[in-house]
Design a protein around this motif. Structure first.
Motif, short mmCIF file in Angstrom:
data_model
loop_
_atom_site.label_atom_id
_atom_site.label_comp_id
_atom_site.label_asym_id
_atom_site.label_seq_id
_atom_site.Cartn_x
_atom_site.Cartn_y
_atom_site.Cartn_z
N ARG A 195 0.70 -1.00 -0.02
CA ARG A 195 -0.34 0.64 -0.36
C ARG A 195 1.09 0.90 -0.36
O ARG A 195 0.39 2.37 -0.67
CB ARG A 195 -0.50 0.04 1.06
CG ARG A 195 -1.86 -1.05 1.29
CD ARG A 195 -2.99 -0.86 2.51
NE ARG A 195 -2.16 -0.80 3.56
CZ ARG A 195 -2.11 -1.80 4.32
NH1 ARG A 195 -2.11 -3.70 3.84
NH2 ARG A 195 -1.19 -1.92 5.49
N THR A 196 2.17 1.31 0.39
CA THR A 196 2.83 2.08 1.10
C THR A 196 4.00 2.59 -0.61
O THR A 196 4.47 1.56 -1.16
CB THR A 196 3.76 2.65 2.46
OG1 THR A 196 2.71 2.31 3.22
CG2 THR A 196 4.55 3.76 1.87
N ALA A 197 3.94 3.96 -0.39
CA ALA A 197 4.70 3.74 -1.75
C ALA A 197 5.81 4.28 -1.86
O ALA A 197 6.04 5.82 -0.48
CB ALA A 197 3.95 4.77 -3.50
N LEU A 198 6.74 3.73 -1.49
CA LEU A 198 7.84 4.46 -0.32
C LEU A 198 9.06 5.59 -1.61
O LEU A 198 8.68 5.63 -2.99
CB LEU A 198 9.34 3.52 0.04
CG LEU A 198 9.45 2.57 -0.12
CD1 LEU A 198 9.95 1.57 0.40
CD2 LEU A 198 8.63 2.65 1.72
N SER A 199 10.00 6.31 -1.19
CA SER A 199 10.65 7.55 -1.92
C SER A 199 11.65 7.25 -2.47
O SER A 199 11.82 5.94 -1.90
CB SER A 199 10.91 8.91 -0.98
OG SER A 199 12.01 8.28 -0.04
#
Length: 302
Positions: free
Chosen positions: A24-28
């Motif tokens: 779910r989390t899109a990382l930098s």
């Protein structure tokens, strides 16, 4: 491009690509680079670092060029980029990846959902990409997705996969990867697909990609290892999955697979404790529990 000869059984780290693409989390970009650097520091030498797909379809894979530009480059580390079409290959070559991994899907329905084309067009794309990759001197893997079963079409007959391998082998891949995309495979299928691959592409290196959705991933990996030298994909922490495959959970975990291989006499060059630390770290970045078990129990003997 280092284009290292990948001899012997070894682990390919796919966490930065397959491990992240379904979270779910899109990382930098900076976090992705940190993740990959931790893998390198822990001894990983082949890393599937990025995917040159449309970021609108898979936003977790955005920033591939920026990630490649910021990675530490070493002569003993190969960074792999996943590509699905000629545009992806163009981006991969411009980003100076060391290897490309091209996906051919074994079922029409999954191919349409994943790549927007049927299997025949996927094969035609592979042929064009293979020619361009060879001209560029690029080490090229072709991965057969849903080789063990499709979430939409059901059972995948081994002979169908073997026939596709025979057709792809005509274009001279450096490596064939056989993927259990949704984690339905069992060791008997591994043995059948291995025998078929050796029959139709006897001189092409083999790579295997297993998910542990039904707790068969490690049995499959160790079966592949017993059948001969190969590359085995794994993901730090056991994260992973496919956005286009319902209920497809994580890859086999790098630290768990590494433990099994080292205890089986393979000098993997991987620091299991460092990988477990990286798994804890990436789990915190994703705000997700770590599926792997090695970090909980530790090495043996302790």
């Amino acid at each position: 491009m280092t284009n290292t000869t990948h001899a012997g059984t070894h682990v390919v780290e796919v966490g930065p690509r397959d491990g992240l693409q379904n979270e779910r989390t899109a990382l930098s970009v900076d976090t992705k680079v940190d993740f990959i650097t931790r893998a390198v520091d822990a001894g990983m030498r082949r890393i599937e670092a990025v995917s040159f797909v449309n970021p609108k379809r898979v936003p977790q894979m955005a920033g591939a060029e920026e990630v490649m530009a910021a990675l530490p480059r070493r002569d003993d580390v190969d960074y792999i980029g996943l590509v699905l079409n000629e545009r992806g290959l163009e981006r991969a070559l411009a980003a100076d990846v060391d290897e490309v991994n091209v996906v051919v899907v074994c079922s029409d329905e999954f191919s349409q959902r994943n790549q927007g084309c049927d299997v025949e067009e996927g094969l035609a794309r592979w042929k064009r990409i293979a020619a361009e990759s060879r001209a560029a001197g690029m080490f090229t893997t072709v991965t057969f997705a849903v080789s063990f079963g499709c979430p939409f079409s059901g059972e995948m007959p081994a002979e169908r996969v073997i026939d596709l391998m025979a057709r792809v082998a005509e274009s001279g891949p450096d490596e064939i990867a056989i993927a259990d995309t949704i984690g339905v495979g069992v060791p008997a299928q591994v043995r059948a697909l291995h025998a078929g691959a050796r029959r139709v592409a006897p001189d092409v290196a083999l790579r295997w990609h297993f998910h542990n959705t039904r707790n068969t991933g490690y049995a499959n990996a160790l079966t592949a290892f017993d059948l001969g030298d190969c590359a085995l994909d794994a993901s730090i922490g056991g994260f992973g999955g496919c956005p286009f495959a319902p209920n497809a959970t994580g890859n086999i975990a790098t630290e768990d697979l590494n433990y099994a291989l080292q205890r089986s006499g393979v000098d993997t060059g991987i620091d299991g404790a460092a990988i477990a630390d990286a798994a804890t770290w990436i789990g915190a970045q994703l705000d997700s529990p770590v599926p792997a078990l090695f970090g909980r129990a530790g090495p043996f003997p302790s």
